[in-house]
Scaffold this active site. Structure first.
Site, PDB file in Angstrom:
ATOM      1  N   TYR A  51       0.827  -1.200   0.000  1.00 43.74           N
ATOM      2  CA  TYR A  51       0.000   0.000   0.000  1.00 43.74           C
ATOM      3  C   TYR A  51       0.864   1.255   0.000  1.00 43.74           C
ATOM      4  CZ  TYR A  51      -3.668  -3.288   1.503  1.00 43.74           C
ATOM      5  OH  TYR A  51      -4.532  -4.352   1.606  1.00 43.74           O
ATOM      6  N   GLY A 198     -14.146  -6.166   2.203  1.00 42.07           N
ATOM      7  CA  GLY A 198     -15.127  -5.742   1.194  1.00 42.07           C
ATOM      8  C   GLY A 198     -16.569  -5.889   1.608  1.00 42.07           C
ATOM      9  N   PRO A 199     -16.925  -5.666   2.877  1.00 40.56           N
ATOM     10  CA  PRO A 199     -18.307  -5.915   3.299  1.00 40.56           C
ATOM     11  C   PRO A 199     -19.329  -4.980   2.665  1.00 40.56           C
ATOM     12  CG  PRO A 199     -17.100  -4.784   5.034  1.00 40.56           C
ATOM     13  CD  PRO A 199     -16.087  -5.175   4.002  1.00 40.56           C
ATOM     14  N   GLY A 203     -18.558   0.069  -1.888  1.00 44.26           N
ATOM     15  CA  GLY A 203     -19.474   1.183  -1.649  1.00 44.26           C
ATOM     16  C   GLY A 203     -20.895   0.939  -2.111  1.00 44.26           C
ATOM     17  N   LEU A 205     -23.022  -1.062  -1.001  1.00 44.34           N
ATOM     18  CA  LEU A 205     -23.897  -1.275   0.143  1.00 44.34           C
ATOM     19  C   LEU A 205     -23.682  -0.223   1.230  1.00 44.34           C
ATOM     20  CD1 LEU A 205     -23.769  -5.172   0.451  1.00 44.34           C
ATOM     21  CD2 LEU A 205     -25.488  -3.751  -0.675  1.00 44.34           C
TER      22      LEU A 205
END
Length: 300
Positions: A51, A198-199, A203, A205
């Site tokens: 990152y 990634g829940p 974006g 949800l």
């Protein structure tokens, strides 16, 4: 915030973790966000050497200085930057892992990593050699536990059967339920914890995610996504983001849901999801009946 045991390890991780990739590169802002996360009870901070070419690890290291005992520190390895070239090359060799961990420790300002994760993986890797590297680092006290970040069931199966991984990080959400088919039952049977990333489905949800639907998601068209959002809101009388964050936690193999945040408001909304009750069986059934299990791009 409630903490869960990560598989059979001794690590206790907050139900909501912080995906640090979202903090940006501005030092003061990033450190404020990370301090606020710790103040809210979020203790799992997940970063990677990849990152921002290591800058993310440096910022996390500065933020946890003086607060190291409050943190379950997770980072990743395997993506090797080649000097003078754009991008990176995949390298799961023992030599590279043993070298790369030293750079991560320096950037993080610590002498140990709680959870060191292979940042991907294929069946073509020297898997035994990769495992040897992690086991050596564990014996030396450089890392406490190790895991793998992968969405590929075939790769996950290999590490479950051949190594002592404590965790698997995998994409898992209401809109991407692939792990329910194979990965989650496998992990539960073997005492390995899932860290769900990634829940909120890029974006889609999130409460304010209406404007992102035109891009589509995993083969779902905008009209389908609009219908799914409407159905999820009807299925659970909660903020949409809360429902999205709580959905993975309903599975017993899931120890933590990893959520990103680039603002204090987003961070507080993520943390608030952990303060409310779990989704009921009726809510879960209603959600699943409205959003069919996604079989897009099975990674075999």
């Amino acid at each position: 915030m409630k903490q869960n045991k990560l598989g059979r390890s001794e690590l206790l991780v907050s139900e909501i973790g912080f995906g640090c990739m979202s903090i940006g590169t501005e030092e003061n802002k990033a450190i404020r966000l990370l301090h606020e996360a710790l103040d809210l009870g979020i203790n799992l901070l997940d970063t990677a050497d990849l990152y921002d070419a290591g800058r993310n690890e440096e910022l996390v290291g500065k933020a946890i200085k003086g607060r190291r005992s409050e943190v379950v520190l997770a980072t990743k390895v395997g993506n090797r930057r080649v000097p003078g070239q754009e991008g990176w090359a995949w390298d799961a060799s023992k030599g590279y892992i043993l070298s790369a961990v030293k750079d991560s420790l320096r950037r993080l300002g610590t002498d140990y990593i709680d959870l060191y994760q292979l940042h991907g993986g294929t069946l073509d890797d020297p898997i035994e050699e990769t495992i040897e590297a992690f086991e050596q680092l564990k014996r030396e006290g450089v890392i406490r536990y190790y895991g793998i970040s992968s969405i590929r069931p075939n790769v996950v199966r290999e590490y479950v059967s051949r190594s002592n991984i404590a965790s698997v990080m995998s994409q898992y959400s209401i809109l991407d339920r692939r792990p329910e088919e194979e990965i989650l039952p496998l992990l539960e049977a073997n005492g390995i914890g899932l860290i769900a990333r990634g829940p909120v489905a890029s974006g889609m949800l999130a409460e304010e995610g209406e404007g992102k639907l035109a891009k589509g998601y995993l083969g779902y068209a905008e009209t389908e996504l609009r219908d799914f959002r409407k159905g999820i809101k009807q299925a659970a009388d909660r903020p949409l983001t809360e429902t999205a964050l709580r959905y993975p936690l309903a599975n017993p193999a899931v120890a933590c849901v990893l959520a990103g945040a680039s603002t204090s408001e987003q961070l507080r909304a993520n943390a608030a999801a952990a303060s409310h009750s779990p989704l009921s069986r009726a809510e879960l059934d209603a959600i699943r009946s409205g959003v069919p299990a996604n079989v897009y791009a099975q990674h075999r």
